[in-house]
Motif scaffolding. Structure first.
Motif, PDB file in Angstrom:
ATOM      1  N   GLY A   1       3.058   7.771   2.024  1.00 57.69           N
ATOM      2  CA  GLY A   1       3.362   6.436   1.506  1.00 57.69           C
ATOM      3  C   GLY A   1       4.789   6.037   1.795  1.00 57.69           C
ATOM      4  O   GLY A   1       5.069   4.886   2.137  1.00 57.69           O
ATOM      5  N   PHE A   2       5.718   7.005   1.705  1.00 56.71           N
ATOM      6  CA  PHE A   2       7.115   6.707   2.013  1.00 56.71           C
ATOM      7  C   PHE A   2       7.284   6.341   3.484  1.00 56.71           C
ATOM      8  O   PHE A   2       7.998   5.389   3.813  1.00 56.71           O
ATOM      9  CB  PHE A   2       8.021   7.894   1.667  1.00 56.71           C
ATOM     10  N   ILE A   3       6.629   7.064   4.366  1.00 55.36           N
ATOM     11  CA  ILE A   3       6.732   6.749   5.801  1.00 55.36           C
ATOM     12  C   ILE A   3       6.175   5.359   6.076  1.00 55.36           C
ATOM     13  O   ILE A   3       6.779   4.570   6.814  1.00 55.36           O
ATOM     14  CB  ILE A   3       6.024   7.829   6.647  1.00 55.36           C
ATOM     15  N   LEU A   4       5.035   5.031   5.468  1.00 56.08           N
ATOM     16  CA  LEU A   4       4.477   3.685   5.621  1.00 56.08           C
ATOM     17  C   LEU A   4       5.455   2.640   5.087  1.00 56.08           C
ATOM     18  O   LEU A   4       5.665   1.596   5.716  1.00 56.08           O
ATOM     19  CB  LEU A   4       3.128   3.583   4.907  1.00 56.08           C
TER      20      LEU A   4
ATOM     21  N   VAL B   1       1.928   8.320  -6.906  1.00 57.40           N
ATOM     22  CA  VAL B   1       1.983   9.782  -6.990  1.00 57.40           C
ATOM     23  C   VAL B   1       3.196  10.219  -7.812  1.00 57.40           C
ATOM     24  O   VAL B   1       3.105  11.121  -8.652  1.00 57.40           O
ATOM     25  CB  VAL B   1       2.006  10.411  -5.580  1.00 57.40           C
ATOM     26  N   ALA B   2       4.335   9.573  -7.586  1.00 58.06           N
ATOM     27  CA  ALA B   2       5.543   9.927  -8.337  1.00 58.06           C
ATOM     28  C   ALA B   2       5.339   9.709  -9.834  1.00 58.06           C
ATOM     29  O   ALA B   2       5.707  10.569 -10.646  1.00 58.06           O
ATOM     30  CB  ALA B   2       6.729   9.112  -7.831  1.00 58.06           C
ATOM     31  N   LEU B   3       4.747   8.594 -10.204  1.00 62.13           N
ATOM     32  CA  LEU B   3       4.514   8.319 -11.623  1.00 62.13           C
ATOM     33  C   LEU B   3       3.451   9.251 -12.209  1.00 62.13           C
ATOM     34  O   LEU B   3       3.546   9.649 -13.370  1.00 62.13           O
ATOM     35  CB  LEU B   3       4.145   6.860 -11.837  1.00 62.13           C
ATOM     36  N   MET B   4       2.450   9.593 -11.406  1.00 60.53           N
ATOM     37  CA  MET B   4       1.429  10.533 -11.863  1.00 60.53           C
ATOM     38  C   MET B   4       2.085  11.874 -12.221  1.00 60.53           C
ATOM     39  O   MET B   4       1.805  12.443 -13.284  1.00 60.53           O
ATOM     40  CB  MET B   4       0.380  10.715 -10.763  1.00 60.53           C
TER      41      MET B   4
ATOM     42  N   VAL C   1       0.841  -1.203   0.000  1.00 66.27           N
ATOM     43  CA  VAL C   1       0.000   0.000   0.000  1.00 66.27           C
ATOM     44  C   VAL C   1       0.877   1.255   0.000  1.00 66.27           C
ATOM     45  O   VAL C   1       0.621   2.207  -0.740  1.00 66.27           O
ATOM     46  CB  VAL C   1      -0.972  -0.011   1.203  1.00 66.27           C
ATOM     47  N   GLY C   2       1.910   1.253   0.831  1.00 65.94           N
ATOM     48  CA  GLY C   2       2.821   2.395   0.856  1.00 65.94           C
ATOM     49  C   GLY C   2       3.508   2.596  -0.476  1.00 65.94           C
ATOM     50  O   GLY C   2       3.659   3.723  -0.958  1.00 65.94           O
ATOM     51  N   MET C   3       3.939   1.495  -1.094  1.00 65.41           N
ATOM     52  CA  MET C   3       4.610   1.577  -2.394  1.00 65.41           C
ATOM     53  C   MET C   3       3.643   2.095  -3.460  1.00 65.41           C
ATOM     54  O   MET C   3       4.008   2.950  -4.272  1.00 65.41           O
ATOM     55  CB  MET C   3       5.146   0.210  -2.821  1.00 65.41           C
ATOM     56  N   ALA C   4       2.436   1.594  -3.457  1.00 60.82           N
ATOM     57  CA  ALA C   4       1.450   2.049  -4.440  1.00 60.82           C
ATOM     58  C   ALA C   4       1.180   3.544  -4.283  1.00 60.82           C
ATOM     59  O   ALA C   4       1.046   4.265  -5.283  1.00 60.82           O
ATOM     60  CB  ALA C   4       0.157   1.253  -4.291  1.00 60.82           C
TER      61      ALA C   4
ATOM     62  N   TYR D   1      -0.318  16.531  -3.645  1.00 59.14           N
ATOM     63  CA  TYR D   1      -0.135  15.081  -3.657  1.00 59.14           C
ATOM     64  C   TYR D   1       1.237  14.655  -3.138  1.00 59.14           C
ATOM     65  O   TYR D   1       1.428  13.502  -2.768  1.00 59.14           O
ATOM     66  CB  TYR D   1      -0.377  14.522  -5.069  1.00 59.14           C
ATOM     67  N   TRP D   2       2.187  15.588  -3.108  1.00 62.00           N
ATOM     68  CA  TRP D   2       3.511  15.259  -2.586  1.00 62.00           C
ATOM     69  C   TRP D   2       3.422  14.847  -1.122  1.00 62.00           C
ATOM     70  O   TRP D   2       4.110  13.938  -0.677  1.00 62.00           O
ATOM     71  CB  TRP D   2       4.459  16.440  -2.774  1.00 62.00           C
ATOM     72  N   ARG D   3       2.533  15.472  -0.356  1.00 54.14           N
ATOM     73  CA  ARG D   3       2.336  15.074   1.052  1.00 54.14           C
ATOM     74  C   ARG D   3       1.789  13.649   1.137  1.00 54.14           C
ATOM     75  O   ARG D   3       2.163  12.882   2.017  1.00 54.14           O
ATOM     76  CB  ARG D   3       1.397  16.042   1.755  1.00 54.14           C
ATOM     77  N   VAL D   4       0.909  13.310   0.231  1.00 50.18           N
ATOM     78  CA  VAL D   4       0.378  11.946   0.188  1.00 50.18           C
ATOM     79  C   VAL D   4       1.507  10.966  -0.126  1.00 50.18           C
ATOM     80  O   VAL D   4       1.611   9.899   0.493  1.00 50.18           O
ATOM     81  CB  VAL D   4      -0.761  11.836  -0.862  1.00 50.18           C
TER      82      VAL D   4
END
Length: 152
Positions: free
Chosen positions: A70-73, A40-43, A32-35, A63-66
């Motif tokens: 994901g990175f923290i997760l 977001v990065a790919l978007m 989930v974190g990777m997705a 979206y960078w905060r989102v």
């Protein structure tokens, strides 16, 4: 090696490696974190490369905060997964390459966010090259993540 064995014998390491639900739950959280992060990065990279030109690049800033969430997760779940098998993963070249690529991908995406999203909607050829490099880095990082189980 002593530190690696200590990590494996920790409550986190034992939960991941020795319980019925530890590994599947932590691995699912990692997915989930990777997705979230890579999605977001790919978007952002796809937009900078020219897809959906009617959407302003600057509108993607929140979206960078989102992505950071994901990175923290991923950092937490990845650390737990590492604790479950530290003595093998530490010496696994696919794991090492993946970790390096993740941090390169983060740096490239952050730079893209700083240049394209926080300043202007103009997308230059240099921005496109940066976006292509960031996209390739994320894709290769995912590939090496999958190779961890096959390389020893």
């Amino acid at each position: 090696m002593e530190m690696l064995f200590w990590l494996e014998d920790s409550i986190v390491g034992l939960t991941v490696s020795s319980t019925q639900w530890g590994y599947p739950i932590v691995l699912s959280l990692h997915a989930v974190g990777m997705a979230t992060l890579v999605g977001v990065a790919l978007m952002l990279t796809i937009r900078v490369l020219g897809f959906a030109p009617n959407i302003p690049v600057t509108s993607m800033a929140p979206y960078w905060r989102v992505a950071l969430g994901g990175f923290i997760l991923n950092l937490l779940s990845g650390s737990a997964l590492f604790c479950g098998n530290a003595s093998e993963l530490f010496f696994n070249w696919a794991f090492r390459i993946k970790i390096v690529l993740v941090f390169i991908g983060l740096a490239l995406t952050w730079r893209l966010v700083q240049i394209c999203v926080k300043r202007t909607d103009e997308v230059s050829p240099a921005h496109r090259k940066l976006a292509a490099l960031a996209m390739a880095t994320w894709i290769v990082a995912i590939i090496f993540g999958r190779l961890i189980g096959y390389w020893s």
